[in-house]
Design a protein around this motif. Structure first.
Motif, mmCIF file in Angstrom:
data_model
loop_
_atom_site.group_PDB
_atom_site.id
_atom_site.type_symbol
_atom_site.label_atom_id
_atom_site.label_comp_id
_atom_site.label_asym_id
_atom_site.label_seq_id
_atom_site.Cartn_x
_atom_site.Cartn_y
_atom_site.Cartn_z
ATOM 1 N N VAL A 126 11.527 1.877 -2.032
ATOM 2 C CA VAL A 126 10.703 2.947 -2.753
ATOM 3 C C VAL A 126 9.271 3.153 -2.560
ATOM 4 N N PRO A 127 8.906 4.094 -2.096
ATOM 5 C CA PRO A 127 7.460 4.317 -1.849
ATOM 6 C C PRO A 127 6.431 4.188 -3.029
ATOM 7 N N PHE A 128 5.092 3.700 -2.976
ATOM 8 C CA PHE A 128 4.365 3.864 -4.079
ATOM 9 C C PHE A 128 4.169 5.330 -4.503
ATOM 10 N N ALA A 129 4.014 5.448 -5.814
ATOM 11 C CA ALA A 129 3.754 7.035 -6.136
ATOM 12 C C ALA A 129 2.597 7.419 -5.412
ATOM 13 N N VAL B 136 0.735 -1.386 -0.014
ATOM 14 C CA VAL B 136 0.188 0.022 -0.080
ATOM 15 C C VAL B 136 0.793 1.280 0.073
ATOM 16 N N LEU B 137 1.599 1.345 1.089
ATOM 17 C CA LEU B 137 2.626 2.466 1.045
ATOM 18 C C LEU B 137 3.945 2.340 0.523
ATOM 19 N N VAL B 138 4.477 1.205 0.455
ATOM 20 C CA VAL B 138 5.833 0.683 -0.159
ATOM 21 C C VAL B 138 5.439 -0.542 -1.090
ATOM 22 N N ASP B 139 6.313 -0.646 -1.988
ATOM 23 C CA ASP B 139 6.349 -1.708 -2.964
ATOM 24 C C ASP B 139 7.463 -2.738 -2.044
ATOM 25 N N SER B 140 6.984 -3.138 -0.863
ATOM 26 C CA SER B 140 7.968 -3.977 -0.275
ATOM 27 C C SER B 140 7.858 -5.495 -0.201
ATOM 28 N N GLU B 141 6.472 -6.047 -1.175
ATOM 29 C CA GLU B 141 6.459 -7.453 -1.212
ATOM 30 C C GLU B 141 7.670 -8.165 -2.024
ATOM 31 N N ARG C 237 8.761 0.430 11.209
ATOM 32 C CA ARG C 237 9.470 1.595 11.430
ATOM 33 C C ARG C 237 10.681 2.069 10.895
ATOM 34 N N LEU C 238 11.366 0.971 10.472
ATOM 35 C CA LEU C 238 12.678 1.113 9.836
ATOM 36 C C LEU C 238 12.241 1.901 8.356
ATOM 37 N N ILE C 239 11.347 1.376 7.837
ATOM 38 C CA ILE C 239 10.982 1.845 6.343
ATOM 39 C C ILE C 239 10.367 3.351 6.274
ATOM 40 N N LEU C 240 9.282 3.358 7.450
ATOM 41 C CA LEU C 240 8.591 4.692 7.527
ATOM 42 C C LEU C 240 9.738 5.709 8.067
ATOM 43 N N ASN C 241 10.651 5.407 8.760
ATOM 44 C CA ASN C 241 11.742 6.467 9.355
ATOM 45 C C ASN C 241 12.374 6.753 8.120
ATOM 46 N N THR C 242 12.879 5.845 7.164
ATOM 47 C CA THR C 242 13.736 6.135 5.937
ATOM 48 C C THR C 242 12.937 7.007 5.160
ATOM 49 N N LEU C 243 11.662 6.899 5.020
ATOM 50 C CA LEU C 243 10.836 7.762 4.053
ATOM 51 C C LEU C 243 10.336 8.989 5.005
#
Length: 253
Positions: free
Chosen positions: A95-98, A18-23, A126-132
């Motif tokens: 990379v976050p989704f557009a 949803v927020l990030v293309d992490s799958e 938290r790691l990814i949200l903080n990165t973004l």
């Protein structure tokens, strides 16, 4: 606002897909751990069978599908190794989704409480949200660490809703809780049938994004759009004011 409709009061985001293309990153981490055990599988199988599960349920399903025994020690080893592999992969960039950062910022500037309800590990989220640089936008984060039963069970969303009530008591006085069990004005953004089922079972209004599945597979949602970038504060408000009220919570499976 037309009579009988409800205004937007809070938004709960799923995370992966949803927020990030992490799958794809989760898939790579699983493969790093499972390949030495002879349990690697294609990304297509991952999407068809295991996406939407938290790590615990995914590992159980993978071993069960392969007819392989899974001791408690091996189970914990696989989970720890997968988490470490995922962190290594994320450290190389994510990379976050557009539209993700823009939507979160717009909702936050409008004063809307925001939550995460995910089957991922809290440390990963938290790691990814903080990165973004958007971690601060979320007052509630419910992860796989916080629940006994992952999606499609509604516990993740039930806990996220309770967290929003605890963090923002005013929601209880703004009609969000409604007369019965169906929360009003709280929108969930999801990308998988499993997640949609979990949110609807918690009585929540669900908007789906077609990042992971075609829209034809997301018909259980109240509304669906191809991309997160298609959403905005005004569009979320509009859909709540024009579509019928969310249904009451469905019985647990």
């Amino acid at each position: 606002m037309p009579t009988g409709t409800v205004d937007l009061k809070a938004v709960i985001f799923d995370f992966d897909g949803v927020l990030v293309d992490s799958e794809p990153l989760h898939y790579r981490a699983f493969c790093d751990v499972l390949a030495p055990l002879g349990l690697a599988h294609s990304y297509e199988v991952y999407l068809e069978r295991y996406i939407g599960f938290d790590d615990r349920d995914a590992v159980r399903a993978i071993f069960q599908d392969a007819g392989r025994p899974l001791s408690a020690d091996l189970f914990e080893h696989v989970l720890r190794a997968k988490e470490a592999a995922f962190q290594r992969i994320v450290s190389q960039g994510v990379v976050p989704f557009a539209g993700a950062e823009e939507l979160v910022q717009e909702l936050r500037e409008a004063g809307l409480p925001l939550a995460i309800a995910s089957g991922a590990k809290a440390e990963e989220i938290r790691l990814i949200l903080n990165t973004l640089n958007i971690l601060h936008a979320f007052s509630v984060i419910v992860s796989a660490d916080d629940v006994q039963a992952g999606k499609p069970h509604p516990e993740t969303y039930q806990r996220a809703l309770k967290g929003l009530y605890d963090a923002h008591p005013a929601l209880l006085h703004e009609g969000v809780a409604g007369n019965g069990a169906s929360p009003r004005g709280v929108v969930v953004i999801e990308d998988t049938p499993t997640g949609i089922q979990a949110a609807r079972s918690a009585g929540l209004f669900v908007v789906a994004v077609g990042h992971t599945y075609p829209l034809a597979d997301l018909l259980q949602a109240h509304w669906a759009v191809p991309r997160l970038a298609d959403l905005s504060l005004d569009r979320l408000r509009h859909v709540l004011q024009t579509l019928e009220r969310p249904s009451a919570p469905e019985p647990d499976a």
